[in-house]
Design a protein around this motif. Structure first.
Motif, PDB file in Angstrom:
ATOM      1  N   PRO A  96       0.782  -1.238   0.000  1.00  9.82           N
ATOM      2  CA  PRO A  96       0.000   0.000   0.000  1.00  9.82           C
ATOM      3  C   PRO A  96       0.814   1.288   0.000  1.00  9.82           C
ATOM      4  O   PRO A  96       0.297   2.335  -0.364  1.00  9.82           O
ATOM      5  N   TYR A  97       2.063   1.238   0.410  1.00 11.41           N
ATOM      6  CA  TYR A  97       2.862   2.458   0.481  1.00 11.41           C
ATOM      7  C   TYR A  97       3.947   2.411  -0.585  1.00 11.41           C
ATOM      8  O   TYR A  97       4.732   1.464  -0.635  1.00 11.41           O
ATOM      9  N   ALA A  98       3.979   3.442  -1.426  1.00  9.20           N
ATOM     10  CA  ALA A  98       4.936   3.444  -2.533  1.00  9.20           C
ATOM     11  C   ALA A  98       5.403   4.852  -2.838  1.00  9.20           C
ATOM     12  O   ALA A  98       4.682   5.826  -2.606  1.00  9.20           O
ATOM     13  N   ILE A  99       6.618   4.918  -3.372  1.00 12.97           N
ATOM     14  CA  ILE A  99       7.165   6.171  -3.881  1.00 12.97           C
ATOM     15  C   ILE A  99       7.706   5.926  -5.281  1.00 12.97           C
ATOM     16  O   ILE A  99       8.111   4.817  -5.611  1.00 12.97           O
ATOM     17  N   GLY A 100       7.700   6.972  -6.078  1.00 12.25           N
ATOM     18  CA  GLY A 100       8.277   6.917  -7.411  1.00 12.25           C
ATOM     19  C   GLY A 100       9.560   7.728  -7.431  1.00 12.25           C
ATOM     20  O   GLY A 100       9.635   8.800  -6.826  1.00 12.25           O
ATOM     21  N   ILE A 101      10.571   7.214  -8.076  1.00  8.23           N
ATOM     22  CA  ILE A 101      11.862   7.884  -8.172  1.00  8.23           C
ATOM     23  C   ILE A 101      12.103   8.209  -9.637  1.00  8.23           C
ATOM     24  O   ILE A 101      12.134   7.315 -10.482  1.00  8.23           O
ATOM     25  N   GLN A 142      14.626  13.063  -7.319  1.00 12.88           N
ATOM     26  CA  GLN A 142      13.264  13.589  -7.280  1.00 12.88           C
ATOM     27  C   GLN A 142      12.342  12.421  -6.962  1.00 12.88           C
ATOM     28  O   GLN A 142      12.336  11.410  -7.682  1.00 12.88           O
ATOM     29  N   VAL A 143      11.581  12.566  -5.887  1.00 14.99           N
ATOM     30  CA  VAL A 143      10.723  11.487  -5.411  1.00 14.99           C
ATOM     31  C   VAL A 143       9.291  11.994  -5.356  1.00 14.99           C
ATOM     32  O   VAL A 143       9.026  13.110  -4.930  1.00 14.99           O
ATOM     33  N   ARG A 144       8.375  11.154  -5.781  1.00 16.10           N
ATOM     34  CA  ARG A 144       6.952  11.505  -5.767  1.00 16.10           C
ATOM     35  C   ARG A 144       6.173  10.455  -4.985  1.00 16.10           C
ATOM     36  O   ARG A 144       6.655   9.347  -4.765  1.00 16.10           O
ATOM     37  N   ASP A 145       4.969  10.797  -4.607  1.00 14.73           N
ATOM     38  CA  ASP A 145       4.088   9.848  -3.926  1.00 14.73           C
ATOM     39  C   ASP A 145       3.593   8.819  -4.927  1.00 14.73           C
ATOM     40  O   ASP A 145       3.217   9.161  -6.049  1.00 14.73           O
ATOM     41  N   GLY A 146       3.571   7.568  -4.533  1.00 12.93           N
ATOM     42  CA  GLY A 146       2.988   6.505  -5.337  1.00 12.93           C
ATOM     43  C   GLY A 146       3.872   6.032  -6.483  1.00 12.93           C
ATOM     44  O   GLY A 146       4.830   6.701  -6.881  1.00 12.93           O
ATOM     45  N   ALA A 147       3.522   4.847  -6.968  1.00 12.87           N
ATOM     46  CA  ALA A 147       4.208   4.283  -8.132  1.00 12.87           C
ATOM     47  C   ALA A 147       3.757   5.029  -9.375  1.00 12.87           C
ATOM     48  O   ALA A 147       2.719   5.691  -9.377  1.00 12.87           O
ATOM     49  N   TRP A 148       4.512   4.908 -10.451  1.00 16.28           N
ATOM     50  CA  TRP A 148       4.205   5.611 -11.690  1.00 16.28           C
ATOM     51  C   TRP A 148       2.945   5.076 -12.346  1.00 16.28           C
ATOM     52  O   TRP A 148       2.215   5.810 -13.008  1.00 16.28           O
ATOM     53  N   ASP A 149       2.712   3.790 -12.208  1.00 20.85           N
ATOM     54  CA  ASP A 149       1.519   3.160 -12.766  1.00 20.85           C
ATOM     55  C   ASP A 149       1.300   1.843 -12.038  1.00 20.85           C
ATOM     56  O   ASP A 149       2.072   1.485 -11.156  1.00 20.85           O
ATOM     57  N   GLN A 150       0.272   1.120 -12.401  1.00 15.67           N
ATOM     58  CA  GLN A 150      -0.057  -0.143 -11.747  1.00 15.67           C
ATOM     59  C   GLN A 150       0.520  -1.358 -12.473  1.00 15.67           C
ATOM     60  O   GLN A 150       0.185  -2.490 -12.151  1.00 15.67           O
TER      61      GLN A 150
END
Length: 175
Positions: free
Chosen positions: A5-10, A79-87
């Motif tokens: 449930p917890y993810a980050i995008g780099i 640069q880090v964002r909330d969530g994965a880039w896609d499913q």
């Protein structure tokens, strides 16, 4: 199983999957992620047909793990964002990945790892659980509808091999 449930995008400037795999593995090793963490690659493009690249995501079952990873990555200049880039991430780091070496029965691949299903290209049928999969020590499943699925193809002697090869030949390499 759904992605954690917890993810980050780099974000990265990497354009080759092999480079992205290496970067992801290096970052994960430096972050000391738990064994149940996932690391995926995602093919992305900036809006309006911008530059194509391979971005990364890290996911875990606890927010604390992901937030600690975020803090360390930001401190390193990523640069880090909330969530994965896609499913539909392509998993490089996942529970049991290290146990997928040599030749294994499909049932063992599913039992030993987070991979939930092996799909043989060109057929709607699931492979017999006893069918042997020659891993080539390179097993990159992908998230599909909340399942981690390995695409495989028939090989010599009734075995299977993962569809993705470890060292692909560049297009037109012999021209």
């Amino acid at each position: 199983m759904n992605p954690p449930p917890y993810a980050i995008g780099i974000d990265t400037s990497v354009t080759a999957l092999s480079e992205a795999d290496q970067l992801l593995l290096e970052l994960a090793a430096g972050l000391g992620l738990p064994q149940e963490a996932f690391g995926c690659t995602h093919l992305v493009r900036d809006g309006d047909g911008g530059r194509p690249r391979v971005a990364l995501s890290l996911a875990a079952g606890t927010e604390a793990v992901v937030e600690a990873a975020r803090a360390r990555l930001v401190a390193q200049g990523y640069q880090v964002r909330d969530g994965a880039w896609d499913q539909a991430g392509r998993a490089v780091l996942y529970p049991g990945a290290a146990a997928l070496a040599g030749t294994l029965a499909v049932a063992d691949v599913v039992r030993r790892s987070a991979i939930e299903r092996v799909r043989v290209l060109g057929t709607a049928d699931r492979p017999d659980p006893a069918t042997r999969l020659v891993t080539r020590e390179f097993v990159r499943p992908q998230w599909q509808d909340g399942e981690l699925v390995l695409a495989a193809m028939p090989a010599v002697g009734g075995t299977l091999v993962p569809f993705e090869v470890p060292d692909p030949t560049p297009c037109c390499a012999d021209h």
